[in-house]
Enzyme design. Structure first.
Site, short mmCIF file in Angstrom:
data_model
loop_
_atom_site.label_atom_id
_atom_site.label_comp_id
_atom_site.label_asym_id
_atom_site.label_seq_id
_atom_site.Cartn_x
_atom_site.Cartn_y
_atom_site.Cartn_z
N ALA A 1 0.81 -1.22 0.00
CA ALA A 1 0.00 0.00 0.00
C ALA A 1 0.85 1.27 0.00
O ALA A 1 0.33 2.35 0.25
CB ALA A 1 -0.93 -0.01 1.20
N HIS B 1 8.91 -5.57 3.15
CA HIS B 1 8.52 -5.01 1.84
C HIS B 1 9.66 -5.25 0.88
O HIS B 1 10.17 -4.33 0.24
CB HIS B 1 8.18 -3.52 1.97
CG HIS B 1 6.83 -3.28 2.57
ND1 HIS B 1 5.66 -3.42 1.85
CD2 HIS B 1 6.45 -2.94 3.83
CE1 HIS B 1 4.62 -3.16 2.64
NE2 HIS B 1 5.07 -2.87 3.84
N HIS C 1 6.22 -7.43 9.53
CA HIS C 1 5.06 -8.31 9.25
C HIS C 1 5.40 -9.49 8.34
O HIS C 1 5.11 -9.49 7.15
CB HIS C 1 3.82 -7.55 8.78
CG HIS C 1 3.97 -6.48 7.73
ND1 HIS C 1 4.59 -6.70 6.52
CD2 HIS C 1 3.54 -5.21 7.71
CE1 HIS C 1 4.52 -5.59 5.81
NE2 HIS C 1 3.90 -4.66 6.51
N ASN D 1 3.73 -11.01 4.92
CA ASN D 1 3.09 -9.97 4.11
C ASN D 1 4.15 -9.10 3.44
O ASN D 1 5.11 -8.67 4.08
CB ASN D 1 2.15 -9.11 4.98
CG ASN D 1 1.06 -9.96 5.61
OD1 ASN D 1 1.04 -10.17 6.81
ND2 ASN D 1 0.19 -10.49 4.78
N ARG E 1 12.62 -24.63 -3.25
CA ARG E 1 13.95 -24.50 -3.86
C ARG E 1 14.47 -23.07 -3.76
O ARG E 1 15.66 -22.84 -3.83
CB ARG E 1 13.90 -24.94 -5.32
CG ARG E 1 14.02 -26.45 -5.47
CD ARG E 1 14.21 -26.85 -6.93
NE ARG E 1 13.02 -26.58 -7.71
CZ ARG E 1 12.01 -27.45 -7.86
NH1 ARG E 1 12.08 -28.63 -7.29
NH2 ARG E 1 10.95 -27.14 -8.57
N ASP F 1 -4.73 -10.84 12.64
CA ASP F 1 -6.13 -10.41 12.49
C ASP F 1 -6.97 -11.43 11.72
O ASP F 1 -8.15 -11.20 11.48
CB ASP F 1 -6.21 -9.03 11.80
CG ASP F 1 -5.68 -9.06 10.37
OD1 ASP F 1 -5.06 -10.07 9.96
OD2 ASP F 1 -5.86 -8.05 9.66
N GLY F 2 -6.35 -12.55 11.34
CA GLY F 2 -7.10 -13.57 10.61
C GLY F 2 -7.26 -13.24 9.13
O GLY F 2 -7.82 -14.03 8.38
N ASP G 1 -0.35 -3.22 12.95
CA ASP G 1 -0.29 -2.56 11.63
C ASP G 1 -1.59 -1.77 11.40
O ASP G 1 -2.03 -1.60 10.26
CB ASP G 1 -0.04 -3.57 10.51
CG ASP G 1 0.46 -2.93 9.21
OD1 ASP G 1 0.91 -1.77 9.25
OD2 ASP G 1 0.37 -3.58 8.15
#
Ligand SMILES: [Zn+2]
Length: 377
Positions: free
Chosen positions: A133, A188, A209, A212, A220, A241-242, A267
């Site tokens: 984002a 990131h 995180h 993510n 491999r 947070d699922g 986050d």
């Protein structure tokens, strides 16, 4: 002034016991087992856990830390305090350098006041391929000199830098950050396993995180996830947070890293504690639907609407951790990472009276910060 809290089920990393505690001048001065030696405020046998420590948080209650607006930042901090977070880092997102410096010097004043425990730069030194984002037009190549200017704006309150280790200049910038006492966090990133190891060798100690905004695990091409999970020097952040991480993958990471290297984060962005609608995260428009924040253009997840009490409850009820394990992930381990475990992160004599009282369903029934009730049980 002294306050005794009696009839408590006190949760520590070692276990859970019935007992009491005494608070003086904002600090815990006694932790006892069984009945309190004198009358106190009864907690009716409810659980007490240490105040939550959130290493990665962009805002809440409509306020967004990246804007640097102090009134809105205060509202965001207050929202998260009501949900049990007593120590939190304000996370900025990729922005123009001038804007980052301005937001940083503004938030540094809230750090001076003790409202925030530091400032985190999530960008601009991140990968275009994994920018999520973040505004791809404002990404930059890492530069120790340039980062030094941002550190100056923070007057010692910049505590973390998320960086992609494969970028030119990244390893020098990681070394510089570590030398300045700033946590270098890898994230990131589109790095290989080997590039990630180089980042850790340069001094990175946190995984932003995990899972993510990183290439997925491959048998491999293990990529950054395997490197970050297996290295004992790295603490991993997880958004519980699922939505961001499936509970099975969260358990997998926890099995490898263990409680001393796993920190739950929110986050959270401005929509935490608010309804669905349109918000901004840095320079990007975000639409929140059913509590899930996504970029208005494209479908990248754009932060969360999570609060730490929900992260804690899910750790027990959805992931299957014990209360003692869960408090390590939500308080002690992040406090250690931040370097504040001498005063926060667990219920122990000498530490700040940062406490969360929980109902049987693990909902917040009371919150105390530095000895003062935020939510009186
Ligand atoms: Zn973030």
């Amino acid at each position: 002034m002294s306050l005794t809290l009696a009839d408590a089920r006190i949760v520590t990393p070692e276990g859970v016991h019935d007992g009491w505690l005494t608070i003086e001048d904002g600090r815990i001065t006694h932790v006892g087992h069984g009945a309190a030696p004198r009358a106190g405020h009864s907690l009716g046998g409810r659980h007490v856990v240490p105040g939550f420590v959130d290493l990665h948080n962009h805002g809440g209650a409509g306020g967004s830390f990246p804007t640097g607006e102090q009134d809105r930042a205060r509202e965001a901090v207050a929202l998260h305090e009501r949900h049990g977070t007593t120590t939190m880092v304000a996370s900025l997102v990729t922005g123009a350098l001038d804007d980052l410096a301005r937001a940083t010097s503004s938030l540094a004043e809230l750090c001076d006041d003790g409202l925030l425990a530091g400032i985190h730069f999530e960008g601009p030194y991140i990968s275009r391929a994994r920018c999520g984002a973040h505004n791809p037009g404002l990404l930059r190549e890492p530069s120790p000199r340039e980062f030094g200017e941002l550190l100056k704006a923070g007057r010692g309150h910049v505590r973390m830098l998320t960086i992609a280790p494969e970028l030119p200049g990244a390893l020098e910038t990681i070394r510089m950050a570590a030398a300045e006492g700033v946590l270098a966090a890898l994230g990131h990133s589109d790095a290989t396993y080997e590039q990630t190891l180089a980042g850790i060798e340069a001094g990175a100690t946190v995984a932003t995180h995990l899972y993510n905004a990183l290439p997925p695990l491959g048998h491999r091409a293990p990529g950054p996830i395997a490197a970050l999970l297996e290295d004992e020097r790295v603490t991993i952040e997880l958004i519980n947070d699922g939505v961001h991480v499936h509970p099975a993958m969260l358990r997998l990471a926890y099995e490898v890293a263990g409680p001393a290297r796993t920190a739950l984060i929110t986050d959270a962005m401005a929509a935490a504690g608010m309804g669905d609608g349109t918000y901004v995260l840095g320079s990007m428009d975000v639409i929140v639907t059913d509590g899930v924040a996504r970029l208005a253009e494209g479908d990248s997840i754009a932060g969360s609407t999570l609060t730490m009490d929900v992260a804690f409850r899910r750790a027990v009820q959805e992931v299957g951790l014990t209360l003692s394990e869960a408090v390590q992930l939500t308080s002690l381990t992040p406090a250690r990472v931040l370097g504040v475990a001498d005063r926060a992160g667990s219920i122990a004599v000498g530490k700040a009276a940062d406490l969360v009282v929980l109902s049987d369903e693990l909902e917040v029934a009371g919150v105390m910060k530095r000895g003062a009730w935020v939510v009186e049980p």
